[in-house]
Design an enzyme around this catalytic site. Sequence first.
Site, PDB file in Angstrom:
ATOM      1  N   ASP A  71       0.849  -1.181   0.000  1.00  0.00           N
ATOM      2  CA  ASP A  71       0.000   0.000   0.000  1.00  0.00           C
ATOM      3  C   ASP A  71       0.889   1.237   0.000  1.00  0.00           C
ATOM      4  O   ASP A  71       2.027   1.191   0.492  1.00  0.00           O
ATOM      5  CB  ASP A  71      -0.936   0.019   1.213  1.00  0.00           C
ATOM      6  CG  ASP A  71      -2.157   0.887   0.943  1.00  0.00           C
ATOM      7  OD1 ASP A  71      -3.067   0.402   0.253  1.00  0.00           O
ATOM      8  OD2 ASP A  71      -2.180   2.040   1.386  1.00  0.00           O
ATOM      9  N   THR A  72       0.364   2.322  -0.547  1.00  0.00           N
ATOM     10  CA  THR A  72       1.108   3.576  -0.640  1.00  0.00           C
ATOM     11  C   THR A  72       0.248   4.712  -0.131  1.00  0.00           C
ATOM     12  O   THR A  72      -0.943   4.767  -0.432  1.00  0.00           O
ATOM     13  CB  THR A  72       1.517   3.854  -2.102  1.00  0.00           C
ATOM     14  OG1 THR A  72       2.323   2.767  -2.577  1.00  0.00           O
ATOM     15  CG2 THR A  72       2.300   5.156  -2.232  1.00  0.00           C
TER      16      THR A  72
END
Length: 189
Positions: A71-72
Amino acid sequence: MTCAVYLASASPRRKELLTQLGIEFSQFSVDADESQLANELPHDYVERLARLKAQMGVEQGYTDRPVLGSDTVVVMDNQSLCKPRDKDDFTQTLKRLSGNTHQVLTAIAFATPDKVLSCVVSTDVTFKTLSDEEIHAYWQTGEPQDKAGGYGIQGLGGRFVTHISGSYFAVVGLPLYETEQLLNTFLRG
């Protein structure tokens, strides 16, 4: 590298990047609740989501090889800037990023039924000062709508970046060096 993994992400960018590592993989998506918890710091938030996605893959029966979750999140003033809800949210976000340095945190996690290992990679990104016209024109391209922080460094949004300190690939969505290192550690441990 001879290990095969599962990629728990529908992201075409992550697929492209994992392909660059030469790792054999199969891709699927998970439907994770990506809501940030009250008082959850961005670092903890992005790492929790990467671990959750990897573990959800294991729970869905992908158990014969490691599952990679990622995830970012874009962070400004210790506040997570997620995908824009609408044009107003996007405009406010880009005005905050304009002429400033922000952090992009990308977490990666590998999971099997008996263990989970994760890490977070932080990259500083500096934007030029943006005009209202540039912000409006960028929204009209359609690119920012599904991007953390409202921009894609690998696309049209890359023209706003004046400096980067850290992993370019982490900003795109999957840090190559750290993913390979974490997988090696996971397999050894």
